[in-house]
Design a protein around this motif. Structure first.
Motif, short mmCIF file in Angstrom:
data_model
loop_
_atom_site.label_atom_id
_atom_site.label_comp_id
_atom_site.label_asym_id
_atom_site.label_seq_id
_atom_site.Cartn_x
_atom_site.Cartn_y
_atom_site.Cartn_z
N PRO A 35 0.82 -1.22 0.00
CA PRO A 35 0.00 0.00 0.00
C PRO A 35 0.85 1.27 0.00
CG PRO A 35 -0.88 -1.57 1.57
CD PRO A 35 0.39 -2.16 1.06
N LEU A 36 1.93 1.26 0.79
CA LEU A 36 2.78 2.45 0.83
C LEU A 36 3.40 2.70 -0.55
CD1 LEU A 36 4.59 2.32 4.29
CD2 LEU A 36 3.24 4.23 3.39
N LEU A 37 3.81 1.62 -1.21
CA LEU A 37 4.41 1.78 -2.53
C LEU A 37 3.41 2.43 -3.51
CD1 LEU A 37 7.04 1.24 -4.07
CD2 LEU A 37 6.14 -1.01 -4.69
N GLN A 49 -4.84 6.80 -3.66
CA GLN A 49 -6.11 6.68 -2.93
C GLN A 49 -6.34 5.23 -2.48
OE1 GLN A 49 -9.28 8.58 -5.13
NE2 GLN A 49 -10.73 8.08 -3.50
N ALA A 50 -6.14 4.27 -3.38
CA ALA A 50 -6.30 2.85 -3.00
C ALA A 50 -5.25 2.47 -1.98
CB ALA A 50 -6.18 1.97 -4.25
N GLY A 51 -4.04 3.01 -2.11
CA GLY A 51 -2.97 2.71 -1.16
C GLY A 51 -3.33 3.20 0.24
N GLU A 52 -3.90 4.39 0.32
CA GLU A 52 -4.25 4.94 1.64
C GLU A 52 -5.35 4.12 2.32
OE1 GLU A 52 -4.73 9.21 1.87
OE2 GLU A 52 -2.87 9.49 0.75
N GLU A 53 -6.29 3.67 1.51
CA GLU A 53 -7.38 2.82 2.04
C GLU A 53 -6.79 1.50 2.58
OE1 GLU A 53 -11.06 1.63 3.12
OE2 GLU A 53 -10.41 3.65 2.57
N ALA A 54 -5.93 0.86 1.78
CA ALA A 54 -5.33 -0.42 2.20
C ALA A 54 -4.42 -0.22 3.41
CB ALA A 54 -4.55 -1.02 1.03
N LEU A 55 -3.72 0.90 3.44
CA LEU A 55 -2.82 1.16 4.57
C LEU A 55 -3.62 1.35 5.86
CD1 LEU A 55 0.16 1.67 5.46
CD2 LEU A 55 -0.34 4.11 5.20
N ARG A 56 -4.72 2.07 5.76
CA ARG A 56 -5.56 2.31 6.95
C ARG A 56 -5.97 0.97 7.56
NH1 ARG A 56 -7.84 6.75 5.33
NH2 ARG A 56 -9.24 5.74 3.87
N ALA A 92 7.79 6.97 4.17
CA ALA A 92 6.77 7.96 3.80
C ALA A 92 7.14 9.35 4.33
CB ALA A 92 5.42 7.53 4.36
N TRP A 93 7.57 9.39 5.57
CA TRP A 93 7.89 10.66 6.22
C TRP A 93 8.95 11.43 5.43
CZ3 TRP A 93 5.65 13.50 9.78
CH2 TRP A 93 6.39 14.49 10.45
N CYS A 94 10.03 10.70 5.04
CA CYS A 94 11.14 11.36 4.33
C CYS A 94 10.72 11.79 2.93
CB CYS A 94 12.35 10.44 4.26
SG CYS A 94 13.03 10.19 5.89
N LEU A 95 9.72 11.09 2.38
CA LEU A 95 9.22 11.49 1.06
C LEU A 95 8.18 12.59 1.18
CD1 LEU A 95 9.21 7.99 -0.69
CD2 LEU A 95 10.71 9.93 -1.21
N GLY A 96 8.01 13.11 2.40
CA GLY A 96 7.22 14.33 2.58
C GLY A 96 5.74 14.10 2.82
N THR A 97 5.35 12.89 3.23
CA THR A 97 3.93 12.67 3.46
C THR A 97 3.72 11.87 4.74
OG1 THR A 97 1.88 11.86 2.45
CG2 THR A 97 3.85 10.57 2.01
N GLN A 98 2.50 11.88 5.23
CA GLN A 98 2.16 11.14 6.45
C GLN A 98 0.80 10.47 6.21
OE1 GLN A 98 1.59 13.39 10.25
NE2 GLN A 98 -0.04 11.86 10.48
N PRO A 99 0.82 9.28 5.57
CA PRO A 99 -0.46 8.68 5.20
C PRO A 99 -1.11 7.88 6.34
CG PRO A 99 1.34 7.43 4.27
CD PRO A 99 1.96 8.55 5.03
N TRP A 100 -0.96 8.32 7.57
CA TRP A 100 -1.66 7.71 8.71
C TRP A 100 -2.27 8.87 9.50
CZ3 TRP A 100 3.66 7.59 8.01
CH2 TRP A 100 4.42 8.39 8.86
#
Ligand SMILES: N[C@@H](CCC(=O)N[C@@H](CS)C(=O)NCC(=O)O)C(=O)O
Length: 226
Positions: free
Chosen positions: A108-110, A148-155, A190-198
């Protein structure tokens, strides 16, 4: 001298490999200093001593070890104080955790991070990154990337960790250890790539920020992509 060969973007300060972050956190846990040897994807010559082409590679005096979980096991064998994995079947359990994380959290993160990786890597890496990843994924990067699908699966994938961390300070209990770093490495990616998907202020977020704050207190601010 102890050296960590790790992945960087076109900016050598931008270290974004999840596996290399695991090892940074493990070295901090053990209180071992090291020199960073940042490499772009296509700079493989310095890795020849490890007999393979992936980072992280830890060179510790005469010893050269690759693969994040193998490096954890090496550090425990060589520096037994403050175990990362512990004795007995623990290294096998760490491999199991790694397999579970690979499908549930890494993929999902990928999906979320692929375009960001393309945005930070060196020009010299672009064609290699595309061809190697498209071969591994069996499709074009554009077909695979789906934030969008990655964020859903990660959640969903983070729910068991969220439940655990609501009751426990760290994944490994009262103090952090190997399991914490195996998972946190992926979030540092994710953090180093500038995002926080949690979710902000979730138990996972508070746990990640504790590890981040401790890391930054020792090594200074972590470089993030804009
Ligand atoms: N199982 C290895 C995976 C290492 C890995 O996949 N490293 C990536 C960086 S995140 C790499 O070196 N890629 C270089 C390449 O694809 O040529 C570990 O846990 O260390």
């Amino acid at each position: 001298m102890r050296e960590l060969y790790e992945l960087c973007g076109s900016d050598p300060q931008l270290l974004f490999s999840p596996y290399c972050w695991r090892v940074r956190l493990a070295l901090q846990h053990k209180g071992l200093d090291f020199e960073s040897r940042p490499l772009i994807f296509t700079d493989k010559a310095p890795l020849a001593c490890s007999g393979q082409t992936l980072v992280p590679v830890l060179r510790d005096g005469e010893q050269v070890v690759h693969d994040s979980v193998a490096i954890f096991a090496y550090l425990d064998r060589t520096y037994p104080a403050n175990p990362l994995l512990g004795d007995g079947v623990a290294a096998t359990r760490a491999r199991l955790l790694e397999k579970v994380l690979f499908q549930s959290v890494r993929m999902p993160l990928l999906k979320i991070l692929l375009p960001r990786v393309q945005g930070v890597i060196a020009a010299a890496d672009q064609a290699y990154f595309r061809s190697s990843r498209e071969k591994a994924l069996g499709m074009s990067l554009e077909a695979f990337a789906d934030p969008q699908a990655g964020e859903e699966a990660l959640r969903k994938a983070l729910q068991p960790l969220e439940a655990w961390l609501a009751e426990s300070t760290y994944l490994d209990g009262e103090s952090s250890a190997g399991s914490d770093y195996l998972v946190a490495g992926l979030l540092f990616w994710a953090w180093c790539l500038g995002t926080q998907p949690w979710a902000d202020d979730s138990a996972v977020d508070r746990w990640f920020r504790r590890l981040l704050a401790r890391y930054e207190a020792q090594y200074g601010p972590v470089q993030r992509a804009l």
